[in-house]
Design an enzyme around this catalytic site. Structure first.
Site, PDB file in Angstrom:
ATOM      1  N   ALA A   1      -5.108  -9.156 -32.383  1.00  0.00           N
ATOM      2  CA  ALA A   1      -5.800 -10.243 -31.678  1.00  0.00           C
ATOM      3  C   ALA A   1      -6.927  -9.700 -30.810  1.00  0.00           C
ATOM      4  O   ALA A   1      -7.770 -10.464 -30.340  1.00  0.00           O
ATOM      5  CB  ALA A   1      -4.811 -11.033 -30.815  1.00  0.00           C
TER       6      ALA A   1
ATOM      7  N   LYS B   1      -6.255  -7.255 -28.156  1.00  0.00           N
ATOM      8  CA  LYS B   1      -5.752  -6.997 -26.799  1.00  0.00           C
ATOM      9  C   LYS B   1      -6.436  -5.803 -26.149  1.00  0.00           C
ATOM     10  O   LYS B   1      -6.886  -5.874 -24.998  1.00  0.00           O
ATOM     11  CB  LYS B   1      -4.238  -6.729 -26.825  1.00  0.00           C
ATOM     12  CG  LYS B   1      -3.378  -7.900 -27.208  1.00  0.00           C
ATOM     13  CD  LYS B   1      -1.903  -7.589 -27.041  1.00  0.00           C
ATOM     14  CE  LYS B   1      -1.436  -6.366 -27.809  1.00  0.00           C
ATOM     15  NZ  LYS B   1      -1.612  -6.474 -29.249  1.00  0.00           N
TER      16      LYS B   1
ATOM     17  N   LYS C   1      -0.122   1.524 -21.711  1.00  0.00           N
ATOM     18  CA  LYS C   1       0.344   1.053 -23.018  1.00  0.00           C
ATOM     19  C   LYS C   1       1.740   1.658 -23.193  1.00  0.00           C
ATOM     20  O   LYS C   1       1.908   2.693 -23.847  1.00  0.00           O
ATOM     21  CB  LYS C   1      -0.608   1.541 -24.118  1.00  0.00           C
ATOM     22  CG  LYS C   1      -0.225   1.107 -25.527  1.00  0.00           C
ATOM     23  CD  LYS C   1      -0.765  -0.245 -25.872  1.00  0.00           C
ATOM     24  CE  LYS C   1      -0.499  -0.595 -27.338  1.00  0.00           C
ATOM     25  NZ  LYS C   1      -1.011  -1.922 -27.707  1.00  0.00           N
TER      26      LYS C   1
ATOM     27  N   ASP D   1      -5.312   3.016 -29.219  1.00  0.00           N
ATOM     28  CA  ASP D   1      -5.373   2.008 -28.161  1.00  0.00           C
ATOM     29  C   ASP D   1      -5.222   2.654 -26.788  1.00  0.00           C
ATOM     30  O   ASP D   1      -5.968   2.338 -25.855  1.00  0.00           O
ATOM     31  CB  ASP D   1      -4.259   0.968 -28.352  1.00  0.00           C
ATOM     32  CG  ASP D   1      -4.520   0.047 -29.526  1.00  0.00           C
ATOM     33  OD1 ASP D   1      -5.650   0.050 -30.053  1.00  0.00           O
ATOM     34  OD2 ASP D   1      -3.597  -0.689 -29.916  1.00  0.00           O
TER      35      ASP D   1
ATOM     36  N   GLU E   1      -0.458  -3.306 -21.195  1.00  0.00           N
ATOM     37  CA  GLU E   1      -0.705  -3.940 -22.490  1.00  0.00           C
ATOM     38  C   GLU E   1       0.523  -3.869 -23.379  1.00  0.00           C
ATOM     39  O   GLU E   1       1.133  -2.813 -23.542  1.00  0.00           O
ATOM     40  CB  GLU E   1      -1.891  -3.267 -23.190  1.00  0.00           C
ATOM     41  CG  GLU E   1      -2.281  -3.947 -24.482  1.00  0.00           C
ATOM     42  CD  GLU E   1      -3.336  -3.182 -25.243  1.00  0.00           C
ATOM     43  OE1 GLU E   1      -3.174  -2.998 -26.470  1.00  0.00           O
ATOM     44  OE2 GLU E   1      -4.322  -2.743 -24.616  1.00  0.00           O
ATOM     45  N   GLY E   2       0.873  -5.004 -23.958  1.00  0.00           N
ATOM     46  CA  GLY E   2       1.996  -5.055 -24.873  1.00  0.00           C
ATOM     47  C   GLY E   2       1.636  -4.491 -26.241  1.00  0.00           C
ATOM     48  O   GLY E   2       0.573  -3.901 -26.439  1.00  0.00           O
TER      49      GLY E   2
ATOM     50  N   GLN F   1     -13.037 -13.858 -30.601  1.00  0.00           N
ATOM     51  CA  GLN F   1     -13.342 -14.178 -32.001  1.00  0.00           C
ATOM     52  C   GLN F   1     -13.168 -12.949 -32.879  1.00  0.00           C
ATOM     53  O   GLN F   1     -14.001 -12.044 -32.870  1.00  0.00           O
ATOM     54  CB  GLN F   1     -14.761 -14.730 -32.134  1.00  0.00           C
ATOM     55  CG  GLN F   1     -15.065 -15.221 -33.552  1.00  0.00           C
ATOM     56  CD  GLN F   1     -16.434 -15.867 -33.668  1.00  0.00           C
ATOM     57  OE1 GLN F   1     -17.235 -15.822 -32.750  1.00  0.00           O
ATOM     58  NE2 GLN F   1     -16.710 -16.469 -34.822  1.00  0.00           N
TER      59      GLN F   1
END
Length: 227
Positions: free
Chosen positions: A14, A16, A38, A55, A117-118, A178
């Site tokens: 998504a 994140k 994280k 990430d 952050e998940g 987006q």
């Protein structure tokens, strides 16, 4: 007093990390000391310093407080699969208590604003009893939802919001990101979500490549977070 938020998404990919890095940059420009964690990551690359997750490395590049890699990402699995499956395959067990200890330890470092952050979406299992969402509840963290704007995002978003609230967590805000550059009726979907989600929209991030983060930064307004 430092403010800490838990960042989740409507789904895997998504955006994140992209949005969290942009939020860190916004706060950096405001002169705040920032950090991000994280706690669980699945998917690693071999580096001269050992296995690393992209990430987590991106978060480290965006924040301005120095932490060691193991503080930012204490639990790392090699395969990019659901954490509970990776843990089973590697004979490891991850618990909310353990992650809470890691996070609270790292958050003792002096800072003004932090994000945890998940991994994946909101209800990602950690083990046979606990979800990663339980970490946000255990630490009493307000939640920021990153909505991956694509076909189907309205249902995904509203179901996620419902679950966040049912968990007893506070939804501090959400970001429309987006991820499909060709999404049909993008603006109409954003307006529907604004009417349907009872929390402030922190920004509408248009589709942009990884090297266009300045566009994401310009699209965010963190004033609703009272930082």
């Amino acid at each position: 007093m430092p403010r800490t938020f838990f960042v989740t998404g409507t789904d895997t990919d998504a955006g994140k990390t992209f949005v969290t890095c942009a939020m860190l940059q916004v706060a950096n420009k405001q002169g705040l000391k920032t950090l991000a964690l994280k706690p669980v990551a699945a998917g690693s690359d071999d580096t001269p310093d050992g296995p690393r997750n992209d990430d987590a490395l991106n978060l480290m590049s965006a924040m301005n407080v120095e932490l060691g890699y193991s503080q930012v990402n204490p639990v790392l699995f090699e395969p990019p699969v659901a954490p509970h499956i990776a843990a089973q395959e590697e004979g490891r067990r991850v618990t909310v208590d353990r992650l809470t200890g890691f996070c609270r330890g790292a958050l003792m470092t002096r800072h003004d604003l932090s994000f945890i952050e998940g991994a994946g979406g909101w209800r990602v299992p950690l083990n046979d009893r606990e979800m990663l969402a339980d970490l946000a509840r255990e630490m009493n963290l307000p939640v920021i939802l990153v909505v991956g704007m694509k076909l189907g995002c309205i249902s995904h978003s509203l179901l996620t919001v419902e679950s966040i609230l049912q968990s007893g967590c506070h939804l501090a805000g959400w970001v429309a990101n987006q991820i499909d550059p060709n999404m049909s009726r993008f603006q109409e979907n954003v307006e529907t979500l604004k009417r349907s989600i009872n929390a402030p929209c922190l920004g509408v991030v248009p589709w942009c490549s990884d090297d266009q983060q300045t566009d994401a930064i310009a699209s965010l307004d963190l004033s609703h977070l009272n930082i």
